[in-house]
Design an enzyme around this catalytic site. Sequence first.
Site, short mmCIF file in Angstrom:
data_model
loop_
_atom_site.label_atom_id
_atom_site.label_comp_id
_atom_site.label_asym_id
_atom_site.label_seq_id
_atom_site.Cartn_x
_atom_site.Cartn_y
_atom_site.Cartn_z
N GLY A 1 2.54 4.87 1.46
CA GLY A 1 3.22 5.31 2.67
C GLY A 1 4.67 4.89 2.72
N GLY B 1 0.81 -1.20 0.00
CA GLY B 1 0.00 0.00 0.00
C GLY B 1 0.85 1.25 0.00
N GLU C 1 -2.36 -2.99 -6.70
CA GLU C 1 -3.20 -1.93 -7.26
C GLU C 1 -2.34 -0.72 -7.57
OE1 GLU C 1 -5.24 0.52 -3.74
OE2 GLU C 1 -5.70 -1.61 -3.67
#
Length: 442
Positions: free
Chosen positions: A218, A216, A239
């Site tokens: 970050g 993800g 993604e």
Amino acid sequence: MKDWREYYKSRICTAEEAVKCIKSGDSVVVGHACSEPQTLTRAMSERYQELENVKVVHRVGQGRSLYVQPKMEGHFRHISLFGGPSTRQAIAEGRADFIPRNISEIPELFTEGHIPLDVALVTVSPPDEHGFCSLGISIDYTLKAAKSAKTIIAQVNNHMPRTHGDSFLRVDEIAYFVPVDEPLIEIPRPEITEAEIAIGAYIADLIEDGSTLQLGIGAIPDAILSSLKGKRDLGIHTEMFVDSMMKLFERGIVTGRYKNIDRCKITFTFALGSQRLYDFMRDNPLMASHCGRYTNNAKIIALNDQFISINNTLMIDLYSQACSESAGTRQISGTGGQVDFVNGAWFSKGGKSFLCLSSTFQDREGKINSRIVPTLPPGSIVTTPRTAIDYIVTEYGMVQLKGKSTWERAEALIGIADPRFQDDLVRQAQEMNIWRRTQRIE
């Protein structure tokens, strides 16, 4: 396609001319994140006094999002699929609406008519020799939404890379072309804290050679990068494609050799990062772009063995419910693809999912608070339910909750909380009848 060059030439116009087709009451979808067509959205917003009740639909807005300014109320109404920096305030103040949805399900909101669309504003690469323009760094919902709209207006930008895979629109599908030479939006690399370095090291220990990764947003991806030296033949099915993944390939750590689908390819649906990342993607046969219905489909994710899903969460309670998108009732972001990949990893042979969080945060008054809490604050959104939780990681350790009872989960989570809060968490767990006194206090 015959004579596409003549068609293309005849449809070139200015942004101001193109957005005149937007009428009061229309629904307008905007390309996602760093591919936002900023010249087009600016030209649309400048017409606000001529328009009423125009819905503007998108996920993360990385541009200025002028249409959510207070003076735009009544003229534009933002429909958000994921709260972002430029739109959170409008959502909080009731000037924008939020639709909760997993990324895997968003394309069907458009193709099945749940969100009817009149106009699509997108950024594309210049046409190739065959008359196709690429959506480049953002396929996600943008491709399906554009094809579902009555009219497509394309900002044609030389900076947008032509990416391989399912990223293309035919020239004759596009009504207006607006040539613009402006840099794509870049996302600076986050600063990595000691807590994130520790979290990355814990996770890296459980990543086996030949695994396929999803990471993800970050600092955690960058933190993990430094701990993956010596790993071999990792794959990417994600993604969001970011700079740290590009570097894993450049260092020979990512090959995709043992992926069961899209073998030796980097599978993605959108990219956030630097211009160097976007240049790396340009006409690179390594890249395999797909819409979110494909990349985030748990059944497709699970086809890859040893699938590793790594995402951030904001807070988790002692019942192991993870809130990753809100601060109480205030919408911060959205579900995104977290649940899609948690589920995909669950069904992957040898798969693992990790939710990461620093153990504490500092509030506006300067007070240090624990991110591991007895119960989530009222109004908090449960993003990942306790039934789907696998590993939780803080800088104080990593615990696997899969197969654990409620009291075992509480005990494990308290063990990776900041030590300053552990005794108080134990007392509250006792009051909630989910503590068995196996470790700490009476």
